[in-house]
Enzyme design. Structure first.
Site, mmCIF file in Angstrom:
data_model
loop_
_atom_site.group_PDB
_atom_site.id
_atom_site.type_symbol
_atom_site.label_atom_id
_atom_site.label_comp_id
_atom_site.label_asym_id
_atom_site.label_seq_id
_atom_site.Cartn_x
_atom_site.Cartn_y
_atom_site.Cartn_z
ATOM 1 N N GLY A 191 11.735 -4.778 -1.322
ATOM 2 C CA GLY A 191 10.602 -4.070 -1.741
ATOM 3 C C GLY A 191 10.209 -2.920 -1.086
ATOM 4 O O GLY A 191 10.470 -2.490 0.360
ATOM 5 N N GLY B 97 2.781 -16.805 0.959
ATOM 6 C CA GLY B 97 1.934 -15.525 0.797
ATOM 7 C C GLY B 97 0.502 -15.858 1.244
ATOM 8 O O GLY B 97 -0.253 -15.003 1.294
ATOM 9 N N GLY C 247 7.172 -1.181 -2.517
ATOM 10 C CA GLY C 247 5.870 -0.717 -2.890
ATOM 11 C C GLY C 247 4.845 -0.570 -1.849
ATOM 12 O O GLY C 247 4.995 -0.561 -0.794
ATOM 13 N N GLY C 248 3.457 -0.817 -2.504
ATOM 14 C CA GLY C 248 2.166 -0.775 -1.492
ATOM 15 C C GLY C 248 2.417 -1.922 -0.494
ATOM 16 O O GLY C 248 2.299 -1.633 0.748
ATOM 17 N N LYS D 131 -6.657 2.531 -3.629
ATOM 18 C CA LYS D 131 -6.381 2.392 -2.018
ATOM 19 C C LYS D 131 -6.047 3.767 -1.563
ATOM 20 O O LYS D 131 -6.344 3.821 -0.336
ATOM 21 C CB LYS D 131 -5.106 1.506 -2.187
ATOM 22 C CG LYS D 131 -5.299 0.094 -2.464
ATOM 23 C CD LYS D 131 -3.963 -0.730 -1.743
ATOM 24 C CE LYS D 131 -4.621 -2.304 -1.941
ATOM 25 N NZ LYS D 131 -3.446 -3.327 -1.693
ATOM 26 N N ASN E 260 -7.234 -0.536 2.361
ATOM 27 C CA ASN E 260 -7.808 -1.575 1.385
ATOM 28 C C ASN E 260 -8.890 -2.309 1.842
ATOM 29 O O ASN E 260 -9.529 -3.265 1.409
ATOM 30 C CB ASN E 260 -6.869 -2.567 1.480
ATOM 31 C CG ASN E 260 -6.576 -3.564 2.346
ATOM 32 O OD1 ASN E 260 -6.786 -3.222 3.431
ATOM 33 N ND2 ASN E 260 -6.164 -5.062 2.185
ATOM 34 N N ASP F 247 -3.751 -5.238 4.736
ATOM 35 C CA ASP F 247 -2.855 -6.055 3.907
ATOM 36 C C ASP F 247 -1.469 -6.218 4.952
ATOM 37 O O ASP F 247 -1.062 -7.296 5.066
ATOM 38 C CB ASP F 247 -1.877 -5.200 2.802
ATOM 39 C CG ASP F 247 -2.644 -4.875 1.636
ATOM 40 O OD1 ASP F 247 -3.256 -5.968 1.149
ATOM 41 O OD2 ASP F 247 -2.716 -3.716 1.033
HETATM 42 P P1 NDP Z 1 4.380 -2.510 -6.299
HETATM 43 O O1 NDP Z 1 4.134 -2.492 -7.708
HETATM 44 O O2 NDP Z 1 3.682 -1.388 -5.508
HETATM 45 O O3 NDP Z 1 5.790 -2.916 -5.576
HETATM 46 C C1 NDP Z 1 6.700 -4.070 -6.317
HETATM 47 C C2 NDP Z 1 7.841 -4.074 -5.705
HETATM 48 O O4 NDP Z 1 8.771 -4.994 -6.277
HETATM 49 C C3 NDP Z 1 8.980 -2.770 -5.769
HETATM 50 O O5 NDP Z 1 9.712 -2.475 -4.765
HETATM 51 C C4 NDP Z 1 9.785 -3.067 -6.798
HETATM 52 O O6 NDP Z 1 11.053 -2.595 -7.010
HETATM 53 C C5 NDP Z 1 9.786 -4.579 -6.633
HETATM 54 N N1 NDP Z 1 10.321 -5.213 -7.971
HETATM 55 C C6 NDP Z 1 9.399 -5.838 -8.854
HETATM 56 N N2 NDP Z 1 10.300 -6.364 -9.858
HETATM 57 C C7 NDP Z 1 11.517 -6.465 -9.144
HETATM 58 C C8 NDP Z 1 12.908 -6.982 -9.937
HETATM 59 N N3 NDP Z 1 12.618 -7.652 -11.256
HETATM 60 N N4 NDP Z 1 13.892 -6.857 -9.138
HETATM 61 C C9 NDP Z 1 13.675 -6.115 -7.838
HETATM 62 N N5 NDP Z 1 12.776 -5.415 -7.311
HETATM 63 C C10 NDP Z 1 11.572 -5.755 -7.954
HETATM 64 O O7 NDP Z 1 3.592 -3.861 -5.755
HETATM 65 P P2 NDP Z 1 2.922 -4.137 -4.508
HETATM 66 O O8 NDP Z 1 3.746 -3.619 -3.533
HETATM 67 O O9 NDP Z 1 1.639 -3.903 -4.463
HETATM 68 O O10 NDP Z 1 2.783 -5.816 -4.673
HETATM 69 C C11 NDP Z 1 3.904 -6.563 -4.545
HETATM 70 C C12 NDP Z 1 3.653 -8.001 -4.509
HETATM 71 O O11 NDP Z 1 2.672 -8.294 -3.405
HETATM 72 C C13 NDP Z 1 2.717 -8.602 -5.608
HETATM 73 O O12 NDP Z 1 3.277 -9.446 -6.257
HETATM 74 C C14 NDP Z 1 1.369 -8.778 -4.985
HETATM 75 O O13 NDP Z 1 0.809 -9.728 -5.746
HETATM 76 C C15 NDP Z 1 1.850 -9.305 -3.525
HETATM 77 N N6 NDP Z 1 0.805 -8.866 -2.532
HETATM 78 C C16 NDP Z 1 0.413 -10.194 -1.609
HETATM 79 C C17 NDP Z 1 -0.875 -9.903 -0.859
HETATM 80 C C18 NDP Z 1 -1.090 -11.065 -0.010
HETATM 81 O O14 NDP Z 1 -1.952 -11.123 0.623
HETATM 82 N N7 NDP Z 1 -0.160 -12.091 -0.095
HETATM 83 C C19 NDP Z 1 -1.272 -8.748 -0.457
HETATM 84 C C20 NDP Z 1 -0.700 -7.524 -1.283
HETATM 85 C C21 NDP Z 1 0.131 -7.716 -2.237
HETATM 86 P P3 NDP Z 1 11.247 -0.710 -7.590
HETATM 87 O O15 NDP Z 1 10.635 0.040 -6.481
HETATM 88 O O16 NDP Z 1 12.637 -0.879 -7.869
HETATM 89 O O17 NDP Z 1 10.141 -0.833 -8.860
#
Ligand code: NDP
Length: 282
Positions: free
Chosen positions: A131, A248, A133-134, A72, A93, A108
């Site tokens: 969250g 989702g 992340g991405g 990405k 994306n 996204d």
């Molecule tokens: P990333 O790995 O970039 O980010 C994951 C995030 O989840 C971080 O903020 C992380 O926190 C947090 N996290 C993970 N496990 C835990 C936990 N046990 N407790 C607390 N926080 C947690 O992932 P993405 O952002 O790329 O994706 C996130 C989700 O979004 C995925 O499940 C993906 O499938 C979904 N998604 C859905 C889409 C859709 O179209 N519906 C499109 C894109 C993604 P920390 O920073 O502390 O690690």
């Protein structure tokens, strides 16, 4: 292009692994439903081959492509320009062939926003997002560009939460703040929109966010990004609390709708795409 009925137009996806497959099925279902002689091809591309893959897409006259992790960010130098939100996020994306130039977009967050707009306009609304992340970055930027009043990012690690809040405060007009996730987090009263943009719930419909479920109030809109499974503990708890719930699938479907619009100019029927995804995920 397109004048010869026997010619298929091509779009595709560059990913590592086969995680693009539900998208393939969903987009191809839309092409068939709308009678388009188009194909969507999922290609497994390693990081070292990304440059050649984009050159190949250009050489073959692809109308565009999706790209997923890990491409990405690294795809950007291979493109000819970026849309507004992709510029702010620094992540693409979806590439769109506009007059022979590949322009990078990020669908996204746009997909999320489109499914949210079906129930509420985030303009002037108070948002709590779990969250950083991405997915959270994409959603946070789109909510800010759509005029959210404030955005509280609740994240386990400050190391990912802080850069996201900094980006939102520096590059958008929406004030953002970080809460490093405490135990049993209570969603503040007056919150309008709650978003789970973490991966909690992926592959486990009983995985719980560490929140006080009783702080979810009727009138709040609660959205989850998790597609597999589409029914998460959060969406079930929120429904039981009387909240309006968005799963989702809405985000994924609307990403597809936006991508098909960018590539073909057609407004795809989201019902056809949802039906295909439900077949896959349920
Ligand atoms: P990333 O790995 O970039 O980010 C994951 C995030 O989840 C971080 O903020 C992380 O926190 C947090 N996290 C993970 N496990 C835990 C936990 N046990 N407790 C607390 N926080 C947690 O992932 P993405 O952002 O790329 O994706 C996130 C989700 O979004 C995925 O499940 C993906 O499938 C979904 N998604 C859905 C889409 C859709 O179209 N519906 C499109 C894109 C993604 P920390 O920073 O502390 O690690």
């Amino acid at each position: 292009m397109g004048s010869n009925n026997f010619r298929s137009e091509l779009v595709g996806s560059f990913s590592e692994g086969s995680n693009g497959n539900p998208t393939v099925a969903m987009i191809e279902a839309a092409f068939r439903h709308h009678g388009l002689n188009w194909r969507y091809i999922n290609c497994e591309v390693t990081p070292e081959n990304l440059s050649d893959a984009v050159k190949g897409a250009r050489a073959m006259g692809w109308r565009g492509f999706n790209c997923s992790i890990p491409h990405k960010v690294t795809v950007i130098p291979h493109l000819d320009g970026l849309g507004e939100s992709a510029t702010i996020m620094g992540a693409v994306n979806c590439a769109v062939n506009r007059d022979g130039k590949f322009i990078g977009e990020n669908t996204d967050g746009k997909g999320f926003l489109k499914s949210l707009l079906e129930v509420v306009d985030p303009k002037g609304k108070t948002v709590v997002m779990f969250g950083a992340g991405g997915a959270a970055r994409a959603i946070g930027v789109e909510l800010a560009l759509a005029g959210a009043k404030s955005l509280t990012v609740v994240n386990r690690s400050a190391s990912r939460g802080e850069p996201l809040v900094k980006l939102l405060n520096e590059k958008t007009k929406t004030p953002a703040s970080l809460v490093v996730w405490p135990k049993n987090y209570a969603v503040p009263e007056g919150t309008d929109i709650v978003v789970n943009a973490t991966s909690i719930g992926l592959g486990d419909g009983n995985a719980a966010l560490d929140i006080d479920v009783n702080s979810l109030k009727p009138g709040m809109v609660v959205a989850d990004v998790i597609v597999d499974p589409p029914s998460t503990k959060l969406t079930r708890d929120a429904k039981a609390q009387g909240c309006t719930v968005i799963d989702g699938l809405g985000m994924l479907i609307n990403q597809g709708v936006i991508g098909v619009k960018y590539w073909t100019g057609i407004d795809a029927d989201p019902a056809v795409m949802r039906k295909k995804l439900v077949e896959i995920f349920e």
